[in-house]
Scaffold this motif. Structure first.
Motif, mmCIF file in Angstrom:
data_model
loop_
_atom_site.group_PDB
_atom_site.id
_atom_site.type_symbol
_atom_site.label_atom_id
_atom_site.label_comp_id
_atom_site.label_asym_id
_atom_site.label_seq_id
_atom_site.Cartn_x
_atom_site.Cartn_y
_atom_site.Cartn_z
ATOM 1 N N MET A 288 0.815 -1.214 0.000
ATOM 2 C CA MET A 288 0.000 0.000 0.000
ATOM 3 C C MET A 288 0.850 1.265 0.000
ATOM 4 O O MET A 288 0.386 2.327 -0.402
ATOM 5 N N SER A 289 2.103 1.148 0.412
ATOM 6 C CA SER A 289 2.983 2.322 0.432
ATOM 7 C C SER A 289 3.487 2.696 -0.951
ATOM 8 O O SER A 289 3.982 3.813 -1.151
ATOM 9 N N ALA B 6 1.827 1.334 -4.182
ATOM 10 C CA ALA B 6 0.925 1.004 -5.287
ATOM 11 C C ALA B 6 -0.423 1.663 -5.073
ATOM 12 O O ALA B 6 -0.844 1.929 -3.935
ATOM 13 N N ASP B 7 -1.114 1.947 -6.165
ATOM 14 C CA ASP B 7 -2.463 2.507 -6.084
ATOM 15 C C ASP B 7 -3.499 1.420 -5.819
ATOM 16 O O ASP B 7 -4.532 1.683 -5.206
ATOM 17 N N VAL B 8 -3.185 0.217 -6.310
ATOM 18 C CA VAL B 8 -4.109 -0.915 -6.170
ATOM 19 C C VAL B 8 -3.329 -2.115 -5.671
ATOM 20 O O VAL B 8 -2.260 -2.435 -6.206
ATOM 21 N N VAL B 9 -3.832 -2.783 -4.653
ATOM 22 C CA VAL B 9 -3.215 -3.998 -4.129
ATOM 23 C C VAL B 9 -4.197 -5.141 -4.322
ATOM 24 O O VAL B 9 -5.367 -5.058 -3.913
ATOM 25 N N GLN C 226 -11.299 0.515 0.476
ATOM 26 C CA GLN C 226 -10.606 1.726 0.051
ATOM 27 C C GLN C 226 -10.028 2.402 1.278
ATOM 28 O O GLN C 226 -10.732 2.651 2.262
ATOM 29 N N THR C 227 -8.729 2.693 1.248
ATOM 30 C CA THR C 227 -8.058 3.281 2.394
ATOM 31 C C THR C 227 -8.295 4.785 2.427
ATOM 32 O O THR C 227 -8.669 5.396 1.409
ATOM 33 N N ARG D 101 -6.018 4.391 -1.585
ATOM 34 C CA ARG D 101 -5.588 3.100 -2.126
ATOM 35 C C ARG D 101 -6.771 2.134 -2.160
ATOM 36 O O ARG D 101 -7.644 2.167 -1.304
ATOM 37 N N ARG D 102 -6.760 1.261 -3.168
ATOM 38 C CA ARG D 102 -7.790 0.234 -3.257
ATOM 39 C C ARG D 102 -7.159 -1.124 -3.016
ATOM 40 O O ARG D 102 -6.122 -1.437 -3.608
ATOM 41 N N VAL D 103 -7.785 -1.914 -2.179
ATOM 42 C CA VAL D 103 -7.287 -3.241 -1.849
ATOM 43 C C VAL D 103 -8.390 -4.253 -2.151
ATOM 44 O O VAL D 103 -9.532 -4.099 -1.693
#
Length: 426
Positions: free
Chosen positions: A57-58, A60-63, A140-141, A145-147
């Protein structure tokens, strides 16, 4: 948009299964223009999963997470995701109802341990599966970020990628495509190709240039990103043309087709047949030529003659050649090819003899390969040293014979780069 893929499962780390999910996901994401910048694999441990997700997450935009969403004690992806996000897990009654109904439809009583699959990080979304029992999770953080977490079973992962992840990422990133074109070469080392293409590698950012070596060939991969696949292909075209100009006849395909498929198409177009005589490869060349459906149209047979006696009695290699030149010689390879052509009544024949190793043989060092080709009015032979262990030497030998055949069919000169000598007769 940058993406990172995290595979969860100790079985991946132990090498018990291959991480094919990450390969498929990367290919699919490239098709929609999402840049996959990192892959991670982590075992079934809450703290290590959480650490891996924090790292992902640090940067990338998407995990995208696969694995660890099952019902057993070692399925702890939910807990790791919860810890990484600092969110509590909430039991969702909709999932619980779904699980009970799914087991009832199976005619089975649901074990209580399955209820952990109804846990979702607070504020997160879930998507119920058509296959299996593991819902996909989406969070969504606060930082945007989207996980996404999906089951590790390939069919279940692909279902969620196609129904949930891909549509959402396309909507977020807009029209985009990443396209790769592969140019396959044989007969040149990876370092030599890198030297010939160095300025292209250094100066071209879109498309990029990369090299992948293995199995007696080097693939030059050109990758471009654009709004559409057509625009990306247009970016690749001039660079591909320049690569083809510089590497010349060492390029045997501008696709991912194996060289044996290229050779079979050339034979079929010419209305010709081929036979083989093999020593050190033990039938490997024949296996490659006969792999494709319809290969019987062009491939008629192979004589595997490992001993001197077999070479003499089956292929007709002369006593003089065996005594004076030896079994590992161009003269022997030529007579083997002529013998195979005679036995199988083929238009052309190729032969291989040599020393696969690890010990010397016939006064020649391990890695020595002699290849021969016989056709109407043409006899060709060449000797080279192949690198690597026994399996690698055999693969290099097969590759050299197939390339010799390709060049003959295309009317191209035989290369001298693979080894110290090439002899042409007739």
């Amino acid at each position: 948009m940058r993406a990172e893929i995290v595979g969860v499962g100790t079985e991946l780390l132990l090498g018990q299964i291959a991480n094919s999910n990450a390969q498929w996901m990367s290919q699919r994401l490239a098709e929609i223009g999402v840049d996959v910048t990192h892959h991670q694999v982590v075992g079934d441990n809450v703290e290590r999963i959480a650490d891996s997700l924090r790292l992902a997450m640090s940067r990338a935009d998407v995990v995208l997470i696969t694995g660890g969403l099952g019902p057993t004690q070692d399925d702890v992806t939910r807990e790791g995701l919860s810890a990484a996000l600092g969110l509590l897990l909430e039991r969702r009654p909709e999932i619980e109802s779904f699980l009970r109904a799914r087991f009832e439809a199976f005619g089975r009583e649901m074990p209580l341990i399955n209820l952990q699959q109804a846990d979702v990080p607070a504020g997160g979304r879930f998507v119920l599966p058509q296959r299996g029992t593991a819902p996909a999770l989406a969070v969504q953080t606060p930082g945007g970020r989207r996980v996404y977490a999906m089951a590790g079973v390939p069919a279940e992962m692909r279902e969620m990628m196609e129904s949930l992840v891909i549509p959402e990422l396309v909507a977020l990133s807009g029209p985009s495509a990443i396209v790769s074109r592969v140019m396959k070469t044989t007969g040149l080392s990876e370092s030599k190709i890198a030297e010939l293409l160095d300025d292209l590698f250094q100066s071209s950012a879109n498309p990029t240039v990369a090299y992948l070596a293995g199995g007696g060939e080097v693939r030059v991969r050109l990758t471009a990103k654009a709004t559409t696949a057509v625009e990306a292909e247009a970016l690749i075209d001039p660079v591909a043309d320049e690569v083809a100009r510089r590497l010349g006849t060492y390029v045997f395909a501008e696709s991912d087709a194996p060289i044996e498929v290229v050779v079979s198409k050339l034979l079929r177009s010419a209305g010709m047949t081929v036979a083989c005589a093999e020593s050190l490869t033990g039938g490997g060349l024949a296996a490659r030529l006969s792999r494709e459906p319809g290969s019987s149209d062009v491939f008629v047979g192979s004589a595997v003659c490992y001993t001197e006696q077999a070479k003499r009695e089956v292929l007709g290699v002369s006593e003089r050649t065996l005594a004076e030149e030896g079994v590992v010689s161009e003269a022997c390879a030529l007579e083997m090819a002529r013998g195979a052509r005679r036995i199988f009544d083929s238009d052309v024949a190729v032969a291989l003899t040599g020393v696969a190793g690890p010990d010397p043989h016939g006064g020649r060092d391990p890695g020595t390969v002699c290849a021969g080709l016989a056709a109407d009015g043409v006899d060709r032979a060449r000797t080279f040293r192949a690198p690597g262990d026994r399996d690698a030497v055999r693969r290099w030998a097969e590759q050299a014979a197939l390339d010799m055949l390709r060049r003959h069919l295309e009317g191209l000169p035989q290369p001298s780069t693979l080894g110290p000598s090439t002899r042409v007769e007739g």
